[in-house]
Every structure is written in structure tokens, then in C-alpha cells.
Design a protein around this motif. Structure first.
Motif, PDB file in Angstrom:
ATOM      1  N   TYR A  29       0.820  -1.151   0.070  1.00  0.00           N
ATOM      2  CA  TYR A  29      -0.012   0.116  -0.121  1.00  0.00           C
ATOM      3  C   TYR A  29       0.687   1.375  -0.084  1.00  0.00           C
ATOM      4  N   HIS A  33       1.072   3.895  -2.869  1.00  0.00           N
ATOM      5  CA  HIS A  33       0.746   5.662  -2.531  1.00  0.00           C
ATOM      6  C   HIS A  33       2.016   6.395  -3.186  1.00  0.00           C
ATOM      7  N   ALA A  46      -2.386  10.139   2.439  1.00  0.00           N
ATOM      8  CA  ALA A  46      -3.733   9.496   2.030  1.00  0.00           C
ATOM      9  C   ALA A  46      -4.899  10.060   2.847  1.00  0.00           C
ATOM     10  N   TYR A  50      -9.089   6.155   4.764  1.00  0.00           N
ATOM     11  CA  TYR A  50      -8.217   5.076   4.013  1.00  0.00           C
ATOM     12  C   TYR A  50      -7.156   4.641   5.069  1.00  0.00           C
ATOM     13  N   GLU A  56       0.762   8.224   9.030  1.00  0.00           N
ATOM     14  CA  GLU A  56       1.413   8.180   7.885  1.00  0.00           C
ATOM     15  C   GLU A  56       2.839   9.119   7.799  1.00  0.00           C
ATOM     16  N   THR A 109       6.808   6.598   1.660  1.00  0.00           N
ATOM     17  CA  THR A 109       5.548   6.610   2.457  1.00  0.00           C
ATOM     18  C   THR A 109       6.178   5.689   3.707  1.00  0.00           C
TER      19      THR A 109
END
Length: 113
Positions: A29, A33, A46, A50, A56, A109
Motif C-alpha cells: 500500500y 501511494h 492518503a 483510508y 503516515e 511513504t
């Protein structure tokens, strides 16, 4: 040197143990991103819904002379000097990450909880 090793080195310098669980599914994921940020030309988080209960970190920097130098700069000089991002690196026991490069820019990320 891997991002995992550098994050654990960063944690050790702050008297924290290594990350307990590296989530490989979360890695996918995070990589997706990074690709989305490259495609949009923007660095962005994000949407909160989500992310669910993950925090994050997103960042972009110029590629340096080597990948090791670039990764170390990202973790210790950029991400590690932001109090909010530093907290995520130090307090999360589950982490996933993705890294992508586009020309001379490196996107990262990291998600954790």
C-alpha cells in the motif's frame, strides 16, 4: 543498508528497541501511494479514512550520490527531525514502507501504528 535497518538504528539512538512487526502487505500500500504521488506530481497524505488507525509519513527528496546516503538522509536528517514523524518512527511497533524514484527524486511513504 535497508530502510528497516536504518529505522531500527534511528530507534536505537533514541533508546528504543527494534520494530516488532514489518508488515509486508502494508509495504504494498505504501509503494502504491508513492506511485500515486509520482503520477500526481504532488506529495500528499492518503485520506484519513483510508489510513484507518495508521499514522503516515510521506516525503520526497533528491537522490544523493548513493542509495545508502539517500536513505540515511531521509531517515536521520529529514523525517527524524520532524517531531511528528519522529514520534511515528519511535512509537510504532508495526511499520510498512514504500520507496519509489522518478528521475532524480525519491518518494517514501511509511505507515505505522
Amino acid at each position: 543498508m535497508t530502510i528497516q535497518n536504518l529505522i531500527n538504528e534511528f530507534r536505537a539512538k533514541h533508546s528504543k528497541g527494534p520494530v516488532e512487526y514489518w508488515n509486508r502487505i502494508l509495504d504494498d500500500y505504501c509503494t502504491q501511494h508513492c506511485i500515486a504521488m509520482i503520477n500526481s506530481g504532488e506529495v500528499y497524505h492518503a485520506p484519513r479514512d483510508y489510513l484507518k488507525d495508521y499514522s503516515e509519513i510521506v516525503w520526497r527528496c533528491d537522490f544523493m550520490n548513493t542509495w545508502d546516503e539517500t536513505f540515511r538522509h531521509l531517515i536521520f536528517e529529514l523525517i527524524g527531525k520532524s517531531e511528528e514523524h519522529k514520534r511515528i518512527l519511535l512509537e510504532s511497533q508495526e511499520l510498512g514502507y514504500g520507496i519509489m524514484a522518478d528521475q532524480d527524486k525519491v518518494f517514501i511513504t511509511i505507515r505505522g501504528r
